[in-house]
Design a protein around this motif. Structure first.
Motif, PDB file in Angstrom:
ATOM      1  N   LEU A 214      31.989   7.015 109.902  1.00 22.59           N
ATOM      2  CA  LEU A 214      32.791   7.197 110.947  1.00 22.59           C
ATOM      3  C   LEU A 214      34.453   7.092 110.435  1.00 22.59           C
ATOM      4  O   LEU A 214      34.606   6.028 109.509  1.00 22.59           O
ATOM      5  CB  LEU A 214      32.647   6.295 112.027  1.00 22.59           C
ATOM      6  N   GLY A 215      35.107   7.889 110.641  1.00 24.84           N
ATOM      7  CA  GLY A 215      36.414   7.465 110.314  1.00 24.84           C
ATOM      8  C   GLY A 215      37.563   8.616 111.143  1.00 24.84           C
ATOM      9  O   GLY A 215      37.066   8.888 111.995  1.00 24.84           O
ATOM     10  N   LEU A 242      37.257  10.926 114.233  1.00 27.10           N
ATOM     11  CA  LEU A 242      37.736  10.798 115.382  1.00 27.10           C
ATOM     12  C   LEU A 242      39.273  11.325 115.227  1.00 27.10           C
ATOM     13  O   LEU A 242      39.979  11.117 113.793  1.00 27.10           O
ATOM     14  CB  LEU A 242      38.058   9.658 115.979  1.00 27.10           C
ATOM     15  N   PRO A 243      40.206  11.519 116.020  1.00 30.05           N
ATOM     16  CA  PRO A 243      41.813  11.825 115.715  1.00 30.05           C
ATOM     17  C   PRO A 243      42.444  10.611 115.323  1.00 30.05           C
ATOM     18  O   PRO A 243      41.924   9.628 115.721  1.00 30.05           O
ATOM     19  CB  PRO A 243      42.018  12.684 117.185  1.00 30.05           C
ATOM     20  N   GLY A 244      43.612  11.042 114.787  1.00 34.39           N
ATOM     21  CA  GLY A 244      44.602   9.938 114.281  1.00 34.39           C
ATOM     22  C   GLY A 244      44.477   9.603 112.930  1.00 34.39           C
ATOM     23  O   GLY A 244      43.803  10.055 112.056  1.00 34.39           O
ATOM     24  N   THR A 245      45.104   8.336 112.655  1.00 34.98           N
ATOM     25  CA  THR A 245      45.277   7.869 111.469  1.00 34.98           C
ATOM     26  C   THR A 245      44.758   6.291 111.167  1.00 34.98           C
ATOM     27  O   THR A 245      44.971   5.695 110.005  1.00 34.98           O
ATOM     28  CB  THR A 245      46.715   7.813 110.879  1.00 34.98           C
ATOM     29  N   GLY A 257      38.936   4.284 120.876  1.00 38.55           N
ATOM     30  CA  GLY A 257      37.979   2.966 120.513  1.00 38.55           C
ATOM     31  C   GLY A 257      36.745   3.291 121.267  1.00 38.55           C
ATOM     32  O   GLY A 257      35.554   2.775 120.838  1.00 38.55           O
ATOM     33  N   ASP A 258      37.006   3.617 122.711  1.00 34.38           N
ATOM     34  CA  ASP A 258      35.503   3.704 123.411  1.00 34.38           C
ATOM     35  C   ASP A 258      34.562   4.816 122.788  1.00 34.38           C
ATOM     36  O   ASP A 258      33.617   4.432 122.700  1.00 34.38           O
ATOM     37  CB  ASP A 258      35.993   4.267 124.825  1.00 34.38           C
ATOM     38  N   THR A 259      35.185   6.123 122.100  1.00 33.05           N
ATOM     39  CA  THR A 259      34.494   6.782 121.347  1.00 33.05           C
ATOM     40  C   THR A 259      33.752   6.272 120.348  1.00 33.05           C
ATOM     41  O   THR A 259      32.688   6.473 119.765  1.00 33.05           O
ATOM     42  CB  THR A 259      35.021   8.117 120.963  1.00 33.05           C
ATOM     43  N   ALA A 260      34.502   5.332 119.293  1.00 30.51           N
ATOM     44  CA  ALA A 260      34.085   4.809 118.275  1.00 30.51           C
ATOM     45  C   ALA A 260      32.947   3.837 118.522  1.00 30.51           C
ATOM     46  O   ALA A 260      32.039   3.517 117.930  1.00 30.51           O
ATOM     47  CB  ALA A 260      35.251   4.062 117.784  1.00 30.51           C
ATOM     48  N   ARG A 261      33.161   2.897 119.771  1.00 33.73           N
ATOM     49  CA  ARG A 261      32.075   2.238 120.204  1.00 33.73           C
ATOM     50  C   ARG A 261      30.677   2.758 120.697  1.00 33.73           C
ATOM     51  O   ARG A 261      29.746   2.451 120.210  1.00 33.73           O
ATOM     52  CB  ARG A 261      32.530   1.183 121.349  1.00 33.73           C
ATOM     53  N   LEU A 264      28.957   3.854 117.454  1.00 33.98           N
ATOM     54  CA  LEU A 264      28.550   2.540 116.860  1.00 33.98           C
ATOM     55  C   LEU A 264      27.153   2.162 117.472  1.00 33.98           C
ATOM     56  O   LEU A 264      26.151   1.987 116.847  1.00 33.98           O
ATOM     57  CB  LEU A 264      29.447   1.447 116.415  1.00 33.98           C
ATOM     58  N   ASP A 265      27.310   1.987 119.006  1.00 34.16           N
ATOM     59  CA  ASP A 265      26.342   1.805 119.706  1.00 34.16           C
ATOM     60  C   ASP A 265      24.870   2.830 119.506  1.00 34.16           C
ATOM     61  O   ASP A 265      23.751   2.358 119.472  1.00 34.16           O
ATOM     62  CB  ASP A 265      26.291   1.609 121.188  1.00 34.16           C
ATOM     63  N   GLY A 266      25.183   3.933 119.499  1.00 25.75           N
ATOM     64  CA  GLY A 266      24.269   4.912 119.247  1.00 25.75           C
ATOM     65  C   GLY A 266      23.457   4.776 118.032  1.00 25.75           C
ATOM     66  O   GLY A 266      22.056   4.971 117.768  1.00 25.75           O
ATOM     67  N   PHE A 267      24.458   4.449 116.939  1.00 25.41           N
ATOM     68  CA  PHE A 267      23.930   4.043 115.500  1.00 25.41           C
ATOM     69  C   PHE A 267      22.794   2.969 115.588  1.00 25.41           C
ATOM     70  O   PHE A 267      21.670   3.041 114.989  1.00 25.41           O
ATOM     71  CB  PHE A 267      24.778   3.828 114.383  1.00 25.41           C
ATOM     72  N   LEU A 268      23.451   1.845 116.465  1.00 24.84           N
ATOM     73  CA  LEU A 268      22.585   0.572 116.464  1.00 24.84           C
ATOM     74  C   LEU A 268      21.145   0.969 117.481  1.00 24.84           C
ATOM     75  O   LEU A 268      20.216   0.391 116.881  1.00 24.84           O
ATOM     76  CB  LEU A 268      23.362  -0.608 116.809  1.00 24.84           C
ATOM     77  N   ASP A 269      21.338   1.610 118.242  1.00 28.93           N
ATOM     78  CA  ASP A 269      20.288   2.140 119.072  1.00 28.93           C
ATOM     79  C   ASP A 269      19.089   2.677 118.381  1.00 28.93           C
ATOM     80  O   ASP A 269      17.903   2.368 118.491  1.00 28.93           O
ATOM     81  CB  ASP A 269      20.505   2.953 120.339  1.00 28.93           C
TER      82      ASP A 269
END
Length: 277
Positions: A214-215, A242-245, A257-261, A264-269
């Motif tokens: 993820l980046g 994700l967009p941005g720097t 941040g919500d998309t990143a979480r 991450l949560d999907g990966f852990l699931d």
């Protein structure tokens, strides 16, 4: 007169060359600052092949683990069940913070110059959600720091451990996929580096666990192109751009941040689902 002119021109060119050299050095330093030490690179040749074979053998040969309580970093004060530990023989570095309980363990690794506070917000969130979490200040031997954090979780009763690391921390974890003494069930590299980070071509080819890369699209150290370059060594990995720097743990506090979480949560699931066991 000509001699004086030539002397002045020589002095001017020497100063210009020195300035260019300083700028180049600064650029190289910025580009590799997150990469860590050269000694963190993965072993090559027969040793890599031997470690790759060991991934089929499970977690074996782990040293007996012991650690003493230590002062809790201020970023964790007031957090429920947060406990700091110090390994014997590691004064001034190598502090670890554990939170939560249960069989699902997560080790968070910071960037090259980071510490246990870098992932504090996500560690608290996951601990509140039922995960058993450890993060740390880097010790002298960075691979051993990750291994010791994993052993700390196992000593506290976890059965499976996933690794999540930012920048150099994530790339180092990708390079440890063949480590028979600390094999995780999943690895998430957040803004991993395309070079100098500790993995070699083929590190993930025999790995059967979950992988997430993820980046952000325009991260100066790990933009989309570099992220997909890393992904070529880990063809089974999910890649999320994700967009941005923003970089590493910063992504989770930014506008996406919500998309990143969720990623991450999907990966852990997936990592801890019954089918993944």
């Amino acid at each position: 007169m000509l001699s004086l002119y030539a002397s002045r021109m020589f002095t001017h060119e020497a100063k210009r060359a020195a300035t260019l050299a300083a700028v180049l050095l600064l650029a190289l330093t910025g580009a590799t600052a997150c990469a860590g030490r050269a000694t963190d690179t993965a072993p090559q040749g027969g040793e890599v092949a031997e470690k790759r074979r060991s991934t089929q053998e499970g977690t074996v040969g782990m040293r007996e683990f012991s650690a003493a309580p230590d002062r809790l970093p201020s970023c964790y004060r007031g957090a429920r069940d947060a406990t700091a530990y110090r390994l014997p023989g590691s004064p001034g570095r190598g502090r670890m913070v554990a939170m939560g309980s249960g069989p699902r363990g997560v080790v968070f690794a910071p960037i090259s110059w980071g510490d246990a506070c870098e992932w504090a917000a996500e560690a608290k969130r996951l601990a509140a959600g039922g995960y058993h979490v450890v993060t740390f200040d880097w010790g002298t031997d960075r691979r051993r720091t990750v291994s010791d954090a994993t052993r700390l979780l196992r000593s506290r009763g976890t059965t499976d451990v996933a690794w999540v690391g930012g920048c150099m921390g994530g790339t180092l974890m990708l390079g440890m996929l063949t480590d028979r003494t600390a094999r995780p069930v999943g690895v998430a590299g957040i803004s991993p580096l395309a070079s100098l980070g500790g993995y070699s071509a083929g590190s993930g080819t025999s790995y059967q666990g979950e992988l997430l890369l993820l980046g952000t699209a325009d991260d100066p150290l790990s933009d989309e192109g570099k992220l997909r370059e890393v992904a070529r060594g880990f063809p089974e990995a999910e890649v999320a751009v994700l967009p941005g720097t923003l970089h590493a743990a910063e992504i989770f506090t930014g506008p996406h941040g919500d998309t990143a979480r969720r990623s991450l949560d999907g990966f852990l699931d997936r990592t801890f689902s019954p089918a993944a066991g």
